[in-house]
Design a protein around this motif. Structure first.
Motif, PDB file in Angstrom:
ATOM      1  N   LEU A 125      16.429  22.446  13.291  1.00 45.61           N
ATOM      2  CA  LEU A 125      15.804  21.282  13.926  1.00 45.61           C
ATOM      3  C   LEU A 125      16.453  20.009  13.389  1.00 45.61           C
ATOM      4  N   GLU A 126      16.377  18.936  14.153  1.00 46.91           N
ATOM      5  CA  GLU A 126      16.884  17.634  13.693  1.00 46.91           C
ATOM      6  C   GLU A 126      16.038  17.097  12.540  1.00 46.91           C
ATOM      7  N   GLY A 127      14.732  17.283  12.641  1.00 45.26           N
ATOM      8  CA  GLY A 127      13.807  16.863  11.593  1.00 45.26           C
ATOM      9  C   GLY A 127      12.979  18.063  11.179  1.00 45.26           C
TER      10      GLY A 127
ATOM     11  N   LEU B  63       6.309  18.708   9.979  1.00 45.43           N
ATOM     12  CA  LEU B  63       5.593  18.250   8.794  1.00 45.43           C
ATOM     13  C   LEU B  63       4.378  19.111   8.452  1.00 45.43           C
ATOM     14  N   ALA B  64       3.577  19.494   9.434  1.00 43.17           N
ATOM     15  CA  ALA B  64       2.342  20.242   9.158  1.00 43.17           C
ATOM     16  C   ALA B  64       2.596  21.551   8.412  1.00 43.17           C
TER      17      ALA B  64
ATOM     18  N   PHE C  25       2.401  24.592   3.355  1.00 42.19           N
ATOM     19  CA  PHE C  25       3.066  25.434   2.361  1.00 42.19           C
ATOM     20  C   PHE C  25       2.968  24.817   0.976  1.00 42.19           C
ATOM     21  N   TYR C  26       3.398  23.568   0.829  1.00 39.78           N
ATOM     22  CA  TYR C  26       3.413  22.943  -0.495  1.00 39.78           C
ATOM     23  C   TYR C  26       2.017  22.866  -1.104  1.00 39.78           C
ATOM     24  N   ALA C  27       1.033  22.469  -0.329  1.00 42.02           N
ATOM     25  CA  ALA C  27      -0.333  22.346  -0.852  1.00 42.02           C
ATOM     26  C   ALA C  27      -0.857  23.703  -1.319  1.00 42.02           C
TER      27      ALA C  27
END
Length: 132
Positions: free
Chosen positions: A39-41, A44-45, A50-52
């Protein structure tokens, strides 16, 4: 309060170091091997989720017990290896353009990053006197 301190310090350490690695090492490596499949970006969700969850699991399973005298680096490294290994080895097993260098780099990184972030959270919580 120690668990909040562990979470915040571990998260800051983890996110700061991972952002650098993703930007300067992993992104070019994945771009070289996957090119147009990326993907270009970022989405976010899923990244936030994952991080949380990952950091919460790390704190619960490793950092909190370590603050009470349990082992720290080896259990954190094992969790890092398992999590990053699951993603990388599975991707390598089923994806055409997944390259062994992506697997090795990311698994080594995830193992070390997880151990360092857990250590930083515990060390800083102790240094701040919040291990009460």
């Amino acid at each position: 309060m120690p668990i909040l301190s562990l979470y915040i310090i571990t998260a800051i350490t983890f996110l700061a170091l991972d952002a650098l690695m993703l930007r300067f090492v992993m992104q070019p490596l994945f771009q070289r091997h996957l090119g147009g499949a990326l993907l270009e970006g970022i989405r976010l969700a899923p990244a936030v989720l994952f991080y949380a969850a990952y950091i919460a699991g790390l704190v619960y399973l490793v950092s909190w017990p370590a603050l009470r005298g349990g082992p720290l680096l080896l259990p954190a490294a094992v969790i890092g290896f398992m999590a990053y290994g699951t993603y990388e080895f599975t991707s390598y097993a089923v994806m055409r353009n997944w390259h062994w260098s992506m697997v090795a780099t990311d698994v080594i990184w995830g193992t070390c990053l997880t151990a360092v972030a857990a250590w930083a959270g515990v060390a800083a919580t102790r240094a701040l006197g919040l291990d009460g």
